[in-house]
Design a protein around this motif. Structure first.
Motif, short mmCIF file in Angstrom:
data_model
loop_
_atom_site.label_atom_id
_atom_site.label_comp_id
_atom_site.label_asym_id
_atom_site.label_seq_id
_atom_site.Cartn_x
_atom_site.Cartn_y
_atom_site.Cartn_z
N LEU A 75 -23.11 -77.64 -86.58
CA LEU A 75 -24.07 -77.94 -87.63
C LEU A 75 -24.55 -76.66 -88.32
CD1 LEU A 75 -26.14 -80.71 -85.83
CD2 LEU A 75 -24.71 -81.03 -87.85
N VAL A 76 -24.75 -75.61 -87.54
CA VAL A 76 -25.20 -74.34 -88.12
C VAL A 76 -24.14 -73.74 -89.02
CG1 VAL A 76 -25.85 -71.95 -87.58
CG2 VAL A 76 -26.85 -73.84 -86.28
N ILE A 77 -22.90 -73.67 -88.53
CA ILE A 77 -21.85 -73.04 -89.33
C ILE A 77 -21.49 -73.91 -90.53
CG2 ILE A 77 -19.77 -73.97 -88.22
CD1 ILE A 77 -20.41 -70.31 -89.25
N SER A 78 -21.60 -75.24 -90.41
CA SER A 78 -21.32 -76.11 -91.55
C SER A 78 -22.35 -75.87 -92.65
CB SER A 78 -21.31 -77.58 -91.13
OG SER A 78 -22.59 -78.01 -90.69
N GLU A 79 -23.59 -75.62 -92.25
CA GLU A 79 -24.63 -75.29 -93.23
C GLU A 79 -24.30 -73.98 -93.93
OE1 GLU A 79 -28.32 -75.40 -95.33
OE2 GLU A 79 -27.27 -76.95 -94.18
N MET A 80 -23.88 -72.98 -93.16
CA MET A 80 -23.57 -71.68 -93.74
C MET A 80 -22.36 -71.74 -94.66
SD MET A 80 -24.23 -69.01 -90.62
CE MET A 80 -24.05 -67.61 -91.73
N MET A 81 -21.34 -72.54 -94.25
CA MET A 81 -20.12 -72.62 -95.04
C MET A 81 -20.24 -73.56 -96.22
SD MET A 81 -18.17 -70.51 -93.41
CE MET A 81 -16.60 -70.81 -94.18
N GLY A 82 -21.28 -74.39 -96.24
CA GLY A 82 -21.45 -75.32 -97.34
C GLY A 82 -20.65 -76.60 -97.18
N VAL A 83 -20.49 -77.06 -95.93
CA VAL A 83 -19.79 -78.32 -95.68
C VAL A 83 -20.67 -79.47 -96.16
CG1 VAL A 83 -18.84 -79.84 -93.90
CG2 VAL A 83 -18.53 -77.36 -93.72
N PRO A 84 -20.16 -80.36 -97.02
CA PRO A 84 -20.97 -81.48 -97.50
C PRO A 84 -21.44 -82.37 -96.36
CG PRO A 84 -18.98 -81.23 -98.82
CD PRO A 84 -18.82 -80.33 -97.63
N GLU A 85 -22.64 -82.92 -96.52
CA GLU A 85 -23.25 -83.72 -95.45
C GLU A 85 -22.36 -84.89 -95.05
OE1 GLU A 85 -27.42 -86.15 -94.58
OE2 GLU A 85 -27.22 -84.87 -96.36
N GLN A 86 -21.70 -85.51 -96.03
CA GLN A 86 -20.89 -86.69 -95.71
C GLN A 86 -19.63 -86.34 -94.91
OE1 GLN A 86 -21.49 -85.54 -98.76
NE2 GLN A 86 -19.66 -85.51 -100.05
N ASP A 87 -19.28 -85.05 -94.86
CA ASP A 87 -18.08 -84.62 -94.13
C ASP A 87 -18.40 -84.07 -92.75
OD1 ASP A 87 -16.38 -85.29 -96.23
OD2 ASP A 87 -16.59 -83.32 -97.18
N ILE A 88 -19.66 -83.93 -92.42
CA ILE A 88 -20.03 -83.23 -91.19
C ILE A 88 -19.54 -83.98 -89.95
CG2 ILE A 88 -22.01 -82.64 -89.73
CD1 ILE A 88 -23.44 -81.63 -92.18
#
Length: 406
Positions: free
Chosen positions: A152-165
């Motif tokens: 969750l932390v790295i997805s936030e930093m990388m800009g992963v869209p919420e629907q793809d998390i």
């Protein structure tokens, strides 16, 4: 006096050393170190290498440019496990290519930038632990906390869209866990590679305030980064982020609650002692089953602790052994000293390959421990430690599950 290579060949010892329990560090490291801080070892696939165990010599291997990661990455026959090592991007490069990539990526991991993330990371941790608390124990600490936190932390930093998390979490867990079926792990990696490839295309059309958009700008405006390098770097950051939490932080909680319950209780009322506690655990808790870091290969003939290392020979820096060097840590280096004033541990490596995400990992561990103590002050492992299982087919000491109750 320099030790001749032929003499050392005759005494090559089998490596990796077996551990008799999850919490025991193999005594063979100390035995080898007592004879010489550089030993000749025979690897599982027939190759031989040098094993560096002393703090000074391990640091030299990590810092000296004569010891090459790029050359080691080219020689898969020197690897320590049946599985191929992830050598793409930063892990398998030497300067100047390594310097170029690290300079770009390090902009996202400065202490100042990471500190700005603290409130958001605290919110993520709090949400995960609140959700975990709604279940009746025992629950799997890995499933509910240790695995989703870094993703969750790295997805936030990388800009992963919420629907793809959710899909992102599934693929990352598959790739990181190292299941007994290596094809499943390979499929997880491939899914992440394809995912980041598409995400790069999306970010190029609609950039945001995130690390991936910044890397794309470096590629498009300055021609400093290829698309393949961006994908490899993105996967590496995810893998490394998971490793620090799922492999290391899990053991921190296990050790504190099972072996040092009085210190666990102490930390509840003295949160200022959490940071030095994390550092001491980083020193003592092994990350890998082998106790060593990625091998390096000597570019030229050199000497380590009086031992002759020839050009082309592999050297394994045993950071876990170096972190137990009695010259640095006293006569009883296995003992955890949570009041240690100086702690030059190599838990995050050293030199150009020092872990780029160390500030982020430290923040997650410190805040994770603080909030675990707040939410679950009576947390305990629900099974005997010896019943915990490690994931097969991986060199990392990643647990399959950690059932806990409170």
């Amino acid at each position: 006096m320099m030790v001749e290579k032929m003499d050392q060949h005759q005494g090559a010892i089998s490596f990796p050393f077996p551990a008799r329990s999850h919490l025991e560090f193999p005594p063979q490291f100390a035995e080898a170190h007592a004879k010489c801080p550089v030993s000749r070892v025979k690897l599982p696939h027939g190759q031989e290498a040098w094993l560096a165990t002393g703090h000074d010599v391990v640091r030299k291997v990590l810092v000296d440019p004569n010891f090459s990661r790029a050359l080691a990455a080219e020689h898969e026959n020197r690897r320590l496990t049946p599985a191929a090592i992830l050598n793409s991007s930063l892990i398998g490069l030497d300067p100047p290519d390594h310097t170029r990539l690290r300079t770009l990526a390090s902009r996202a991991f400065t202490a100042r930038r990471v500190e700005r993330l603290r409130p958001h990371i605290v919110a993520i941790i709090d949400d995960l632990l609140t959700a975990m608390g709604k279940h009746e124990g025992p629950v799997d600490l890995l499933e509910h906390f240790m695995r989703p936190l870094p993703a969750l932390v790295i997805s936030e930093m990388m800009g992963v869209p919420e629907q793809d998390i959710e899909r992102f979490l599934e693929w990352s867990a598959e790739a990181i866990a190292g299941p007994s079926n290596p094809e499943a792990a390979a499929a997880g990696y491939q899914s992440l590679i394809e995912f980041f490839g598409k995400l790069i295309e999306d970010k190029r059309r609609a950039p945001g305030d995130d690390l991936l958009s910044a890397l794309i700008a470096a590629h498009d405006e300055q021609d400093k980064l290829s698309d393949d390098e961006m994908v490899a770097l993105s996967v590496l950051l995810l893998v490394a982020g998971h490793e620090a939490i799922t492999t290391v932080f899990s053991w921190f909680v296990i050790i504190l609650t099972t072996q040092y319950p009085e210190h666990w209780k102490h930390l509840q009322s003295h949160p200022e002692d959490i940071a030095p506690t994390v550092e001491e655990l980083l020193r003592v808790v092994p990350r890998t089953k082998i106790g060593g870091g990625f091998p390096r290969i000597a570019r030229e003939d050199t000497e380590l602790a009086g031992v002759r290392i020839k050009a082309g020979e592999a050297v394994i820096p045993a950071m876990d052994a170096a972190n137990r060097d009695p010259v640095v840590y006293g006569e009883d280096p296995e003992r955890l000293d949570f009041n240690r004033s100086e702690n030059p541990h190599l838990g995050f490596g050293a030199g150009v390959h020092f872990c780029i995400g160390a500030p982020l990992a430290r923040l997650q561990m410190q805040e994770g421990m603080r909030l675990l103590l707040k939410h679950f002050p009576t947390l305990r492992v629900a099974v005997p430690v010896e019943e915990l299982k490690l994931t097969p087919e991986t060199a990392m000491r990643i647990l399959l599950s950690v059932p806990v109750t409170w």
